[in-house]
Design a protein around this motif. Structure first.
Motif, PDB file in Angstrom:
ATOM      1  N   ASN A 169      21.737  79.854 -22.467  1.00 20.25           N
ATOM      2  CA  ASN A 169      22.195  79.999 -21.083  1.00 20.25           C
ATOM      3  C   ASN A 169      23.487  79.224 -20.861  1.00 20.25           C
ATOM      4  OD1 ASN A 169      20.008  81.608 -20.364  1.00 20.25           O
ATOM      5  ND2 ASN A 169      18.754  79.860 -19.742  1.00 20.25           N
ATOM      6  N   GLY A 170      24.522  79.951 -20.463  1.00 18.29           N
ATOM      7  CA  GLY A 170      25.803  79.328 -20.167  1.00 18.29           C
ATOM      8  C   GLY A 170      26.592  78.900 -21.386  1.00 18.29           C
ATOM      9  N   LEU A 171      26.107  79.197 -22.589  1.00 20.55           N
ATOM     10  CA  LEU A 171      26.798  78.806 -23.818  1.00 20.55           C
ATOM     11  C   LEU A 171      28.134  79.548 -23.923  1.00 20.55           C
ATOM     12  CD1 LEU A 171      26.209  77.261 -26.660  1.00 20.55           C
ATOM     13  CD2 LEU A 171      25.888  79.596 -27.506  1.00 20.55           C
ATOM     14  N   ARG A 172      29.213  78.805 -23.981  1.00 21.96           N
ATOM     15  CA  ARG A 172      30.546  79.408 -24.119  1.00 21.96           C
ATOM     16  C   ARG A 172      30.845  79.563 -25.602  1.00 21.96           C
ATOM     17  NH1 ARG A 172      33.109  74.797 -20.560  1.00 21.96           N
ATOM     18  NH2 ARG A 172      31.500  73.792 -21.821  1.00 21.96           N
ATOM     19  N   ALA A 188      24.618  83.906 -22.451  1.00 21.77           N
ATOM     20  CA  ALA A 188      25.782  83.164 -22.923  1.00 21.77           C
ATOM     21  C   ALA A 188      27.049  83.719 -22.284  1.00 21.77           C
ATOM     22  CB  ALA A 188      25.873  83.227 -24.440  1.00 21.77           C
ATOM     23  N   GLU A 189      28.167  83.029 -22.510  1.00 23.03           N
ATOM     24  CA  GLU A 189      29.457  83.444 -21.965  1.00 23.03           C
ATOM     25  C   GLU A 189      30.440  83.669 -23.116  1.00 23.03           C
ATOM     26  OE1 GLU A 189      30.858  80.620 -19.115  1.00 23.03           O
ATOM     27  OE2 GLU A 189      28.929  80.521 -18.059  1.00 23.03           O
ATOM     28  N   PRO A 190      30.456  84.870 -23.699  1.00 19.22           N
ATOM     29  CA  PRO A 190      31.399  85.136 -24.790  1.00 19.22           C
ATOM     30  C   PRO A 190      32.835  85.133 -24.268  1.00 19.22           C
ATOM     31  CG  PRO A 190      29.651  86.792 -24.700  1.00 19.22           C
ATOM     32  CD  PRO A 190      29.583  86.015 -23.421  1.00 19.22           C
ATOM     33  N   VAL A 199      39.922  75.544 -32.692  1.00 12.13           N
ATOM     34  CA  VAL A 199      39.666  74.105 -32.769  1.00 12.13           C
ATOM     35  C   VAL A 199      40.093  73.395 -31.487  1.00 12.13           C
ATOM     36  CG1 VAL A 199      40.297  71.980 -33.959  1.00 12.13           C
ATOM     37  CG2 VAL A 199      39.608  73.980 -35.279  1.00 12.13           C
ATOM     38  N   PRO A 200      41.295  73.646 -30.952  1.00  8.41           N
ATOM     39  CA  PRO A 200      41.655  73.012 -29.675  1.00  8.41           C
ATOM     40  C   PRO A 200      40.685  73.351 -28.547  1.00  8.41           C
ATOM     41  CG  PRO A 200      43.609  73.898 -30.725  1.00  8.41           C
ATOM     42  CD  PRO A 200      42.452  74.379 -31.526  1.00  8.41           C
ATOM     43  N   ALA A 201      40.200  74.598 -28.522  1.00  6.73           N
ATOM     44  CA  ALA A 201      39.259  74.994 -27.470  1.00  6.73           C
ATOM     45  C   ALA A 201      37.935  74.259 -27.605  1.00  6.73           C
ATOM     46  CB  ALA A 201      39.035  76.503 -27.499  1.00  6.73           C
ATOM     47  N   MET A 202      37.490  74.037 -28.829  1.00  5.44           N
ATOM     48  CA  MET A 202      36.255  73.268 -29.038  1.00  5.44           C
ATOM     49  C   MET A 202      36.476  71.807 -28.661  1.00  5.44           C
ATOM     50  SD  MET A 202      33.722  75.239 -30.445  1.00  5.44           S
ATOM     51  CE  MET A 202      32.783  74.559 -31.815  1.00  5.44           C
ATOM     52  N   GLN A 203      37.630  71.268 -29.008  1.00 13.97           N
ATOM     53  CA  GLN A 203      37.913  69.862 -28.699  1.00 13.97           C
ATOM     54  C   GLN A 203      37.991  69.606 -27.203  1.00 13.97           C
ATOM     55  OE1 GLN A 203      41.525  69.618 -31.027  1.00 13.97           O
ATOM     56  NE2 GLN A 203      40.543  68.370 -32.611  1.00 13.97           N
ATOM     57  N   SER A 204      38.513  70.577 -26.454  1.00 12.79           N
ATOM     58  CA  SER A 204      38.693  70.397 -25.014  1.00 12.79           C
ATOM     59  C   SER A 204      37.491  70.874 -24.208  1.00 12.79           C
ATOM     60  CB  SER A 204      39.946  71.147 -24.557  1.00 12.79           C
ATOM     61  OG  SER A 204      39.807  72.542 -24.790  1.00 12.79           O
ATOM     62  N   ASN A 205      36.398  71.224 -24.908  1.00 13.25           N
ATOM     63  CA  ASN A 205      35.154  71.680 -24.265  1.00 13.25           C
ATOM     64  C   ASN A 205      35.305  72.999 -23.527  1.00 13.25           C
ATOM     65  OD1 ASN A 205      33.571  69.474 -25.153  1.00 13.25           O
ATOM     66  ND2 ASN A 205      34.425  68.198 -23.505  1.00 13.25           N
ATOM     67  N   ARG A 206      36.330  73.780 -23.885  1.00 11.28           N
ATOM     68  CA  ARG A 206      36.401  75.148 -23.369  1.00 11.28           C
ATOM     69  C   ARG A 206      35.468  76.066 -24.141  1.00 11.28           C
ATOM     70  NH1 ARG A 206      42.262  76.765 -24.194  1.00 11.28           N
ATOM     71  NH2 ARG A 206      42.219  75.069 -25.740  1.00 11.28           N
ATOM     72  N   LEU A 207      35.013  75.606 -25.290  1.00 15.84           N
ATOM     73  CA  LEU A 207      34.046  76.329 -26.097  1.00 15.84           C
ATOM     74  C   LEU A 207      32.919  75.393 -26.516  1.00 15.84           C
ATOM     75  CD1 LEU A 207      36.165  78.476 -28.622  1.00 15.84           C
ATOM     76  CD2 LEU A 207      34.707  79.330 -26.778  1.00 15.84           C
ATOM     77  N   ASP A 208      31.700  75.941 -26.552  1.00 14.61           N
ATOM     78  CA  ASP A 208      30.548  75.202 -27.067  1.00 14.61           C
ATOM     79  C   ASP A 208      30.195  75.643 -28.474  1.00 14.61           C
ATOM     80  OD1 ASP A 208      30.056  73.956 -24.484  1.00 14.61           O
ATOM     81  OD2 ASP A 208      29.323  75.929 -23.849  1.00 14.61           O
ATOM     82  N   ALA A 209      30.680  76.826 -28.844  1.00 15.21           N
ATOM     83  CA  ALA A 209      30.345  77.388 -30.149  1.00 15.21           C
ATOM     84  C   ALA A 209      31.419  78.401 -30.533  1.00 15.21           C
ATOM     85  CB  ALA A 209      28.973  78.060 -30.116  1.00 15.21           C
TER      86      ALA A 209
END
Length: 355
Positions: A169-172, A188-190, A199-209
């Motif tokens: 639920n809500g997983l980006r 989830a939120e694809p 990598v930058p998106a994961m680091q900035s918490n714009r992505l969870d996976a």
């Protein structure tokens, strides 16, 4: 203008006026080729480079291909439109990137819980897959060929462990194609990011996976530095067929011997990419398993069962979005039903013996 609007409307009328730069006498034919991969992307961009080089060598300079990586002359996802309009003569990408234009394109890359690369290439090259593929692309003035396959992929990188359906639920998550639709149905939120931004998106918490490809390229991107849970199997992309798309006017203008060179070079690069992934992923997965900070694990059984149930519904729904998608889906299912018995018997038992 959106791509769907362009192809549904007057844009296709401009195609007949587009012709490739062709040589006369000793002048070479010059094509421009763009890829959906960054220049530093191993295996995939390397494969496109090998294709361009081999065509040049085997044609003895009659056909020269100038290669451009994603972002150099256009964005990664702009190559289909550009080849359709003959702004470039060919591209290297994955067919499911265009499923917003035509849902049927997804079947020529990967179908969740579908055939692996061996089975999918057998359907494409040994059955009617290629003729269906080329028939569908004809209205876009593109001639497609398979050119490589990632093979069975991994399930992706996750910052937190997955244990229950509620964890979705809500997983980006960065994931394309039919897999994205399945995750969306599960809460989830694809989202879509090019490889260079993962990598930058994961680091900035714009992505969870993030689902990308497999161990070697994932490490090269640095995904192992921003997430610690690496799941398998890659049910969402079991085949990962890559495509060479060629503007049909450019292709039709080639003399027959150059057409044969293009086709044979695409086949050679398919073998090259498949074998390179096999070699490099074997080394990379050992490195990840030896890393105490990384957990390499199968998806929980309850999640795999949920993924498969929703995948069956989603694929059927997608097949119903166009007559062409339904025709391709039925062909794919028919072939898989005959291939699966042999594939299971030949591989599963033997792999168990090799432990």
């Amino acid at each position: 203008m959106k791509r769907r609007e362009f192809f549904a409307g007057a844009g296709a009328m401009t195609l007949a006026a587009c012709t490739p730069t062709s040589g006369t006498g000793s002048d070479p034919i010059r094509w421009r080729m763009a890829t959906a991969w960054p220049r530093n992307m191993p295996v995939m961009h390397d494969g496109a480079q090998l294709f361009a080089e081999r065509v040049n060598v085997l044609s003895q300079g009659e056909l020269e291909i100038e290669l451009h990586a994603a972002g150099e002359i256009m964005g990664a996802l702009d190559v289909f439109d550009a080849a359709s309009q003959n702004e470039i003569q060919c591209y290297h990408a994955s067919s499911y990137y265009w499923d917003d234009i035509e849902p049927a394109t997804a079947w020529f890359s990967s179908v969740p819980f579908g055939m692996n690369a061996e089975g999918c290439l057998a359907w494409i090259l040994g059955d009617e897959g290629l003729s269906l593929w080329q028939d569908i692309y004809r209205r876009f003035s593109i001639v497609p060929f398979p050119m490589g396959a990632t093979g069975m992929q991994m399930g992706g990188w996750f910052k937190a462990p997955l244990e229950e359906p509620a964890d979705l639920n809500g997983l980006r998550i960065r994931i394309p194609g039919l897999g994205a639709r399945i995750y969306a149905k599960l809460g989830a939120e694809p989202v879509q990011f090019p490889a260079s931004d993962l990598v930058p998106a994961m680091q900035s918490n714009r992505l969870d996976a993030a689902d990308w490809i497999g161990p070697h390229i994932d490490i090269r991107l640095g995904l192992d530095t921003v997430a610690s849970h690496y799941y398998y199997p890659g049910w969402q992309e079991p085949s990962g067929i890559l495509e060479l798309g060629i503007n049909s006017h450019a292709y039709d203008a080639l003399p027959q011997h150059l057409k044969e060179i293009v086709r044979s070079c695409a086949a050679d690069v398919t073998q090259h990419i498949v074998t390179r992934f096999a070699v490099l992923n074997g080394r990379a997965i050992k490195r990840l398993r030896d890393n105490p900070e990384i957990t390499v694990a199968p998806f929980p059984v309850k999640l795999l069962e949920l993924f498969q149930r929703v995948a069956d519904e989603t694929v059927e729904n997608e097949a119903g979005k166009s007559v062409r998608a339904r025709r391709v889906h039925e062909s794919y299912k028919r072939f898989m039903s005959s291939w699966l018995g042999w594939g299971r018997m030949a591989n599963l038992g033997y792999f168990d013996l090799m432990r």
